[in-house]
Design a protein around this motif. Structure first.
Motif, PDB file in Angstrom:
ATOM      1  N   HIS A  42      62.394   9.650  81.869  1.00  0.00           N
ATOM      2  CA  HIS A  42      63.681  10.302  81.673  1.00  0.00           C
ATOM      3  C   HIS A  42      63.536  11.813  81.726  1.00  0.00           C
ATOM      4  O   HIS A  42      62.609  12.372  81.157  1.00  0.00           O
ATOM      5  N   VAL A  43      64.444  12.457  82.422  1.00  0.00           N
ATOM      6  CA  VAL A  43      64.543  13.911  82.447  1.00  0.00           C
ATOM      7  C   VAL A  43      65.991  14.279  82.113  1.00  0.00           C
ATOM      8  O   VAL A  43      66.879  13.441  82.182  1.00  0.00           O
ATOM      9  N   THR A  44      66.210  15.534  81.784  1.00  0.00           N
ATOM     10  CA  THR A  44      67.554  15.947  81.383  1.00  0.00           C
ATOM     11  C   THR A  44      68.487  16.020  82.590  1.00  0.00           C
ATOM     12  O   THR A  44      68.043  16.159  83.737  1.00  0.00           O
ATOM     13  N   THR A  45      69.765  15.963  82.304  1.00  0.00           N
ATOM     14  CA  THR A  45      70.754  16.100  83.377  1.00  0.00           C
ATOM     15  C   THR A  45      70.706  17.505  83.972  1.00  0.00           C
ATOM     16  O   THR A  45      71.024  17.690  85.140  1.00  0.00           O
ATOM     17  N   GLU A  46      70.268  18.482  83.189  1.00  0.00           N
ATOM     18  CA  GLU A  46      70.121  19.848  83.707  1.00  0.00           C
ATOM     19  C   GLU A  46      69.099  19.884  84.849  1.00  0.00           C
ATOM     20  O   GLU A  46      69.319  20.531  85.870  1.00  0.00           O
ATOM     21  N   ILE A  98      62.139  24.045  88.568  1.00  0.00           N
ATOM     22  CA  ILE A  98      61.782  23.071  87.531  1.00  0.00           C
ATOM     23  C   ILE A  98      60.262  23.034  87.381  1.00  0.00           C
ATOM     24  O   ILE A  98      59.533  23.466  88.270  1.00  0.00           O
ATOM     25  N   SER A  99      59.802  22.494  86.274  1.00  0.00           N
ATOM     26  CA  SER A  99      58.363  22.463  86.013  1.00  0.00           C
ATOM     27  C   SER A  99      57.700  21.260  86.689  1.00  0.00           C
ATOM     28  O   SER A  99      58.340  20.224  86.897  1.00  0.00           O
ATOM     29  N   PRO A 100      56.414  21.396  86.995  1.00  0.00           N
ATOM     30  CA  PRO A 100      55.672  20.250  87.535  1.00  0.00           C
ATOM     31  C   PRO A 100      55.668  19.065  86.570  1.00  0.00           C
ATOM     32  O   PRO A 100      55.616  17.909  86.996  1.00  0.00           O
ATOM     33  N   ALA A 101      55.745  19.338  85.271  1.00  0.00           N
ATOM     34  CA  ALA A 101      55.777  18.250  84.286  1.00  0.00           C
ATOM     35  C   ALA A 101      57.015  17.376  84.469  1.00  0.00           C
ATOM     36  O   ALA A 101      56.944  16.147  84.316  1.00  0.00           O
ATOM     37  N   VAL A 110      65.611   3.685  85.502  1.00  0.00           N
ATOM     38  CA  VAL A 110      65.929   4.668  86.527  1.00  0.00           C
ATOM     39  C   VAL A 110      64.804   4.685  87.554  1.00  0.00           C
ATOM     40  O   VAL A 110      63.633   4.645  87.196  1.00  0.00           O
ATOM     41  N   SER A 111      65.177   4.727  88.819  1.00  0.00           N
ATOM     42  CA  SER A 111      64.195   4.829  89.896  1.00  0.00           C
ATOM     43  C   SER A 111      64.492   6.076  90.712  1.00  0.00           C
ATOM     44  O   SER A 111      65.639   6.332  91.085  1.00  0.00           O
ATOM     45  N   TYR A 112      63.446   6.855  90.980  1.00  0.00           N
ATOM     46  CA  TYR A 112      63.590   8.082  91.762  1.00  0.00           C
ATOM     47  C   TYR A 112      63.069   7.919  93.184  1.00  0.00           C
ATOM     48  O   TYR A 112      62.785   8.907  93.859  1.00  0.00           O
ATOM     49  N   LYS A 113      62.964   6.694  93.652  1.00  0.00           N
ATOM     50  CA  LYS A 113      62.472   6.450  95.017  1.00  0.00           C
ATOM     51  C   LYS A 113      63.299   7.197  96.057  1.00  0.00           C
ATOM     52  O   LYS A 113      62.773   7.686  97.051  1.00  0.00           O
ATOM     53  N   LYS A 114      64.596   7.283  95.816  1.00  0.00           N
ATOM     54  CA  LYS A 114      65.480   7.989  96.764  1.00  0.00           C
ATOM     55  C   LYS A 114      65.106   9.464  96.862  1.00  0.00           C
ATOM     56  O   LYS A 114      65.162  10.053  97.935  1.00  0.00           O
ATOM     57  N   LEU A 115      64.706  10.061  95.745  1.00  0.00           N
ATOM     58  CA  LEU A 115      64.299  11.465  95.754  1.00  0.00           C
ATOM     59  C   LEU A 115      63.046  11.650  96.595  1.00  0.00           C
ATOM     60  O   LEU A 115      62.967  12.566  97.411  1.00  0.00           O
ATOM     61  N   TRP A 116      62.070  10.780  96.417  1.00  0.00           N
ATOM     62  CA  TRP A 116      60.813  10.920  97.172  1.00  0.00           C
ATOM     63  C   TRP A 116      61.061  10.731  98.666  1.00  0.00           C
ATOM     64  O   TRP A 116      60.465  11.436  99.485  1.00  0.00           O
ATOM     65  N   THR A 124      56.401  15.160  87.375  1.00  0.00           N
ATOM     66  CA  THR A 124      55.468  14.107  86.970  1.00  0.00           C
ATOM     67  C   THR A 124      56.202  13.002  86.214  1.00  0.00           C
ATOM     68  O   THR A 124      55.964  11.816  86.457  1.00  0.00           O
ATOM     69  N   LYS A 125      57.106  13.389  85.307  1.00  0.00           N
ATOM     70  CA  LYS A 125      57.902  12.393  84.572  1.00  0.00           C
ATOM     71  C   LYS A 125      58.693  11.527  85.547  1.00  0.00           C
ATOM     72  O   LYS A 125      58.760  10.306  85.399  1.00  0.00           O
ATOM     73  N   MET A 126      59.316  12.161  86.529  1.00  0.00           N
ATOM     74  CA  MET A 126      60.113  11.401  87.498  1.00  0.00           C
ATOM     75  C   MET A 126      59.218  10.504  88.345  1.00  0.00           C
ATOM     76  O   MET A 126      59.633   9.420  88.751  1.00  0.00           O
ATOM     77  N   GLY A 127      57.989  10.942  88.599  1.00  0.00           N
ATOM     78  CA  GLY A 127      57.044  10.116  89.350  1.00  0.00           C
ATOM     79  C   GLY A 127      56.704   8.831  88.623  1.00  0.00           C
ATOM     80  O   GLY A 127      56.335   7.836  89.235  1.00  0.00           O
ATOM     81  N   ARG A 128      56.858   8.867  87.311  1.00  0.00           N
ATOM     82  CA  ARG A 128      56.613   7.673  86.483  1.00  0.00           C
ATOM     83  C   ARG A 128      57.920   6.981  86.097  1.00  0.00           C
ATOM     84  O   ARG A 128      57.936   6.152  85.180  1.00  0.00           O
TER      85      ARG A 128
END
Length: 69
Positions: A41-45, A28-31, A3-9, A34-38
């Motif tokens: 995986h994060v939850t669908t919620e 949402i939490s900063p943690a 998964v890539s979150y480049k689109k989010l950034w 941070t996970k998405m920055g790496r």
């Protein structure tokens, strides 16, 4: 597959938002950010909260990229 979150950034840059602004607006939490920055995986919620906060679709914040062979 990964998964890539480049689109989010990029979306945050377009909306002139910082990651801490996203945390506050989406509740949402900063943690999680941070996970998405790496590209972790994060939850669908969490993804749902981000989509609601940014008024976008899931495909606007992430993409699935094939593994390099």
């Amino acid at each position: 597959m990964a998964v890539s979150y480049k689109k989010l950034w990029k979306l945050l840059i377009d909306k002139d938002m910082k990651k801490k602004d996203l945390c506050a607006k989406a509740g949402i939490s900063p943690a999680s950010v941070t996970k998405m920055g790496r590209n972790g995986h994060v939850t669908t919620e969490i993804l749902l909260k981000i989509c609601i906060a940014l008024n976008c679709q899931i495909g606007d914040i992430l993409e699935i990229v094939p593994d390099k062979e």
